[in-house]
Design a protein around this motif. Structure first.
Motif, PDB file in Angstrom:
ATOM      1  N   ALA A  57       0.820  -1.213   0.000  1.00  0.00           N
ATOM      2  CA  ALA A  57       0.000   0.000   0.000  1.00  0.00           C
ATOM      3  C   ALA A  57       0.853   1.262   0.000  1.00  0.00           C
ATOM      4  N   HIS A 117       2.147   9.137   6.234  1.00  0.00           N
ATOM      5  CA  HIS A 117       1.357   7.912   6.198  1.00  0.00           C
ATOM      6  C   HIS A 117       1.572   7.146   7.491  1.00  0.00           C
ATOM      7  N   ASN A 167      -2.107   2.105   8.266  1.00  0.00           N
ATOM      8  CA  ASN A 167      -2.815   1.471   7.157  1.00  0.00           C
ATOM      9  C   ASN A 167      -1.880   1.151   5.998  1.00  0.00           C
ATOM     10  N   GLU A 168      -1.016   2.085   5.658  1.00  0.00           N
ATOM     11  CA  GLU A 168      -0.093   1.874   4.539  1.00  0.00           C
ATOM     12  C   GLU A 168       1.038   0.909   4.901  1.00  0.00           C
ATOM     13  N   ALA A 188       0.697  -1.834   6.941  1.00  0.00           N
ATOM     14  CA  ALA A 188       0.205  -3.147   7.379  1.00  0.00           C
ATOM     15  C   ALA A 188       0.699  -4.271   6.472  1.00  0.00           C
ATOM     16  N   GLN A 222      -0.269  -9.877  11.181  1.00  0.00           N
ATOM     17  CA  GLN A 222      -0.808  -8.858  12.074  1.00  0.00           C
ATOM     18  C   GLN A 222       0.214  -8.435  13.120  1.00  0.00           C
ATOM     19  N   TYR A 236       5.446  -4.687  11.668  1.00  0.00           N
ATOM     20  CA  TYR A 236       5.601  -3.478  10.854  1.00  0.00           C
ATOM     21  C   TYR A 236       7.063  -3.230  10.503  1.00  0.00           C
ATOM     22  N   SER A 285       1.738   6.570  14.685  1.00  0.00           N
ATOM     23  CA  SER A 285       0.515   5.903  14.252  1.00  0.00           C
ATOM     24  C   SER A 285       0.488   4.447  14.710  1.00  0.00           C
ATOM     25  N   ALA A 318      -2.101   2.453  17.278  1.00  0.00           N
ATOM     26  CA  ALA A 318      -2.842   1.255  16.873  1.00  0.00           C
ATOM     27  C   ALA A 318      -2.631   0.122  17.863  1.00  0.00           C
ATOM     28  N   ARG A 340      -7.530   3.465  17.533  1.00  0.00           N
ATOM     29  CA  ARG A 340      -7.538   3.431  16.068  1.00  0.00           C
ATOM     30  C   ARG A 340      -7.765   4.809  15.464  1.00  0.00           C
ATOM     31  N   GLU A 382      -5.153   6.424  12.695  1.00  0.00           N
ATOM     32  CA  GLU A 382      -5.500   6.758  11.314  1.00  0.00           C
ATOM     33  C   GLU A 382      -5.513   8.264  11.058  1.00  0.00           C
TER      34      GLU A 382
END
Length: 456
Positions: A334, A352, A355-356, A358, A362, A365, A389, A393, A398, A402
């Motif tokens: 992403a 970013h 989300n970008e 991930a 799980q 990172y 970020s 998370a 959340r 985000e």
């Protein structure tokens, strides 16, 4: 191990560089327990390797807010916002003090050799996300350990794996055998031993980016003092309108100024450009080396070779976790379209976060320079936003994860290889700061305009 017990485990952060330490600071701020694993003996080990290079951003853009909060009770005060630190300044005046505050949350001499899910190789699906991570490390004395973690943040960077000189991305034939004459770093000519290695010698510089420009500028300066010093600048492509970064019209003024200095090295005869030369082999000619191109051309013999063709991430210790990486950049899928160097410069990459970044695995990172894979446009401030970020998370917030909490100057603030002989006040006065403000030039050795262009 059940879920509640897993959540009591630390978040393992790999690497005690700027972004890794910022990750630890944000985790502490969120009430989470970090454990930073650093292969080197001190904070910022990789940064210390380029201690002679001046950052591309001023102090105001080189520190993380959560880190500053940790440092404040110690009496630490950020240096003058408008000055530009060297890598050495960054390590000694910010990274090491931050690491000292984190104390036993950092383990030095701990090299990560593997990351996996406990009891699950990458094939097994059953209850995968409920299992903690197991992080395998090797200590400086050779002992091995396994550490359980609720999440893993890999901020190990790309510094340890420079790209080879081979045009196909693999080492050229004979490259490994000639390792004693090849360097993959911008030389620090202030070091007498390094200076002696290049003084009065003919050196091939392979690469077309800011690091190559810097090496050419350094060698040109040495040539003015040491007769016989010359650089052969090896380019895989031809010289075009954008080869030197656009000069005074460059979108990034500091890059343009650095490009002008490299251009001057060629025009003044201290360097000669060899274009369309895609290295296939390295041969010995007595005590010298001869580079051979794919089209059969032979470069005149050289004494040394400086390869500055970029860096790439070490993914070897992540082989048992599930990564979602772009097939070209080796960046998260992403994120890759946002940082593609064929499309973007550092001025067009927006902040970013989780989300970008991930992956199919799980709570795993890749952050900082490593998140960019082979793309060269990374900025420290962007890395700080990444880990802010991610920490949010992991803490279950959340909305904060985000939310973008970083505002960059309109043109962005970028990084690259820099000039150590430019005073830290040289780039003051540009609106917006960093490399992308108004150009700030000065005379170097009395002849060539230059501006700070550093590695953050």
């Amino acid at each position: 191990m059940n879920a509640p017990a897993t959540h009591q485990l630390p978040v393992v952060v790999i690497g005690a560089g700027p972004v890794g330490l910022a990750a630890a600071a944000h985790l502490v701020e969120r009430g989470l327990e970090p454990l930073v694993l650093e292969a080197g003996p001190s904070a910022g080990t990789a940064v210390r390797d380029w201690a002679h290079v001046r950052l591309f951003s001023p102090w105001a853009e080189a520190t993380d807010p959560a880190a500053e909060k940790l440092l404040a009770p110690t009496g630490w005060v950020r240096p003058d916002d408008g000055t530009y630190p060297t890598g050495g300044d960054w390590a000694e005046q910010y990274l090491q003090p931050l690491a000292d505050v984190l104390g036993d949350k950092i383990r030095y001499g701990a090299t990560v050799t593997g990351v996996a899910r406990a009891g699950r190789d990458r094939i097994v699906d059953a209850d995968r996300d409920e299992q903690p991570f197991t992080v395998h490390i090797e200590l400086a004395d050779g002992r091995e350990e396994r550490i359980s973690a609720r999440a893993v943040i890999d901020a190990s960077g790309t510094w340890s794996i420079p790209s080879p000189m081979g045009a196909d991305g693999l080492p050229a034939l004979g490259e490994k055998a000639a390792a004693d004459r090849i360097s993959y770093r911008v030389p620090d000519l202030r070091d007498p031993a390094v200076r002696a290695r290049y003084a009065g010698k003919r050196t091939a510089v392979i690469g077309s980016g800011a690091s190559a420009f810097t090496a050419l500028a350094y060698l040109a300066g040495l040539a003015k003092q040491e007769p016989g010093t010359h650089a052969a600048w090896v380019l895989r492509r031809g010289i075009g309108a954008n080869t030197f970064g656009g000069g005074e019209a460059d979108q990034l003024p500091a890059r343009g100024a650095l490009g002008l200095r490299a251009k001057a090295a060629v025009e003044d005869g201290h360097a000669s450009a060899v274009t369309g030369f895609r290295t296939q082999a390295v041969e010995r000619d007595g005590d010298r080396l001869v580079l051979v191109a794919e089209d059969g051309r032979h470069l005149d013999p050289v004494d040394e070779v400086v390869v500055l063709t970029g860096f790439r991430p070490d993914l070897s210790f992540l082989s048992e976790v599930r990564l979602g990486l772009d097939e070209r950049l080796q960046a998260p899928t992403a994120l890759a379209p946002l940082i593609d160097p064929n499309v973007h410069s550092c001025g067009t990459v927006y902040p970013h976060g989780v989300n970008e970044l991930a992956h199919p695995e799980q709570d795993l990172y890749l952050v900082g320079m490593k998140s960019y894979g082979r793309a060269p446009t990374f900025l420290a401030l962007t890395g700080y936003e990444q880990v802010r970020s991610i920490a949010a998370a992991l803490a279950g917030d959340r909305d904060a994860a985000e939310r973008v909490e970083l505002t960059l100057p309109e043109t962005g603030v970028c990084g690259g290889a820099g000039l150590y002989d430019v005073p830290d006040t040289a780039a003051q006065g540009g609106e917006g700061g960093g490399c992308c403000g108004a150009p700030s030039t000065l005379q170097i050795d009395g002849v060539t305009p230059a501006a700070t262009f550093g590695g953050c």
